[in-house]
Design a protein around this motif. Structure first.
Motif, PDB file in Angstrom:
ATOM      1  N   LYS A  23     -17.902  44.677  50.032  1.00  0.00           N
ATOM      2  CA  LYS A  23     -18.708  44.501  51.230  1.00  0.00           C
ATOM      3  C   LYS A  23     -19.342  43.120  51.192  1.00  0.00           C
ATOM      4  CE  LYS A  23     -21.837  46.907  54.214  1.00  0.00           C
ATOM      5  NZ  LYS A  23     -22.557  48.132  54.474  1.00  0.00           N
ATOM      6  N   LEU A  24     -19.245  42.397  52.301  1.00  0.00           N
ATOM      7  CA  LEU A  24     -19.817  41.065  52.397  1.00  0.00           C
ATOM      8  C   LEU A  24     -21.083  41.105  53.236  1.00  0.00           C
ATOM      9  CD1 LEU A  24     -16.575  38.999  52.975  1.00  0.00           C
ATOM     10  CD2 LEU A  24     -17.871  39.270  50.852  1.00  0.00           C
ATOM     11  N   PHE A  25     -22.115  40.398  52.786  1.00  0.00           N
ATOM     12  CA  PHE A  25     -23.383  40.291  53.488  1.00  0.00           C
ATOM     13  C   PHE A  25     -23.594  38.835  53.862  1.00  0.00           C
ATOM     14  CE2 PHE A  25     -23.821  43.766  50.408  1.00  0.00           C
ATOM     15  CZ  PHE A  25     -24.081  44.816  51.265  1.00  0.00           C
ATOM     16  N   TYR A  26     -24.633  38.543  54.622  1.00  0.00           N
ATOM     17  CA  TYR A  26     -24.874  37.159  55.061  1.00  0.00           C
ATOM     18  C   TYR A  26     -25.266  36.247  53.899  1.00  0.00           C
ATOM     19  CZ  TYR A  26     -29.843  38.312  54.818  1.00  0.00           C
ATOM     20  OH  TYR A  26     -31.074  38.687  54.384  1.00  0.00           O
ATOM     21  N   ASP A  27     -25.865  36.774  52.829  1.00  0.00           N
ATOM     22  CA  ASP A  27     -26.288  35.935  51.708  1.00  0.00           C
ATOM     23  C   ASP A  27     -25.528  36.222  50.419  1.00  0.00           C
ATOM     24  OD1 ASP A  27     -27.385  38.400  51.304  1.00  0.00           O
ATOM     25  OD2 ASP A  27     -29.300  37.653  50.551  1.00  0.00           O
ATOM     26  N   GLY A  28     -24.426  36.954  50.487  1.00  0.00           N
ATOM     27  CA  GLY A  28     -23.651  37.255  49.287  1.00  0.00           C
ATOM     28  C   GLY A  28     -22.688  38.392  49.533  1.00  0.00           C
ATOM     29  N   GLY A  29     -22.339  39.092  48.478  1.00  0.00           N
ATOM     30  CA  GLY A  29     -21.405  40.197  48.603  1.00  0.00           C
ATOM     31  C   GLY A  29     -21.583  41.208  47.493  1.00  0.00           C
ATOM     32  N   ASN A  44     -23.483  39.447  44.308  1.00  0.00           N
ATOM     33  CA  ASN A  44     -23.650  38.003  44.292  1.00  0.00           C
ATOM     34  C   ASN A  44     -24.606  37.685  45.440  1.00  0.00           C
ATOM     35  OD1 ASN A  44     -23.505  35.270  44.122  1.00  0.00           O
ATOM     36  ND2 ASN A  44     -21.414  35.117  44.910  1.00  0.00           N
ATOM     37  N   GLU A  45     -25.875  37.520  45.113  1.00  0.00           N
ATOM     38  CA  GLU A  45     -26.880  37.229  46.117  1.00  0.00           C
ATOM     39  C   GLU A  45     -27.513  35.881  45.808  1.00  0.00           C
ATOM     40  OE1 GLU A  45     -29.305  40.901  47.199  1.00  0.00           O
ATOM     41  OE2 GLU A  45     -28.572  41.334  45.186  1.00  0.00           O
ATOM     42  N   GLN A  46     -27.397  34.952  46.720  1.00  0.00           N
ATOM     43  CA  GLN A  46     -27.994  33.620  46.594  1.00  0.00           C
ATOM     44  C   GLN A  46     -27.614  32.967  45.258  1.00  0.00           C
ATOM     45  OE1 GLN A  46     -32.132  34.312  47.277  1.00  0.00           O
ATOM     46  NE2 GLN A  46     -31.800  34.948  49.393  1.00  0.00           N
ATOM     47  N   ASN A  47     -26.322  33.011  44.931  1.00  0.00           N
ATOM     48  CA  ASN A  47     -25.746  32.424  43.709  1.00  0.00           C
ATOM     49  C   ASN A  47     -26.277  33.050  42.424  1.00  0.00           C
ATOM     50  OD1 ASN A  47     -24.008  30.748  45.029  1.00  0.00           O
ATOM     51  ND2 ASN A  47     -25.447  29.046  45.094  1.00  0.00           N
TER      52      ASN A  47
END
Length: 82
Positions: A23-29, A44-47
């Motif tokens: 699932k992909l989100f606006y700030d990661g996946g 993976n949220e905000q690197n």
């Protein structure tokens, strides 16, 4: 080779060994893997890479160790007991 619903999710009657959902989100996946009732999620949220583990059935894990009460150095694979 397993039935799939219209939204891409596995059918509830399918019994594959390993399920994966991405699932992909606006700030990661997120990627999630299931093996039976155990799962691992990787975010993976905000690197920042973060892992979460859910272990509902520990009997799937084997431990290689000496048996209790055995004086020899013989080791065997033992199932985890809860």
């Amino acid at each position: 080779g397993y039935p799939v619903r219209a939204n891409g999710q596995p059918h509830h009657l399918a019994k594959p060994e390993l399920l994966t959902r991405v699932k992909l989100f606006y700030d990661g996946g997120r990627i999630r893997h299931w093996l039976g009732s155990n799962s691992v999620k990787m975010y993976n949220e905000q690197n920042v890479l973060r892992f979460e583990f859910t272990i509902n059935d520990p009997t799937k894990f084997k431990i290689y160790r000496a048996t209790e009460g055995n004086e020899s150095d013989e080791k065997k694979f033992l199932s985890v007991q809860m």
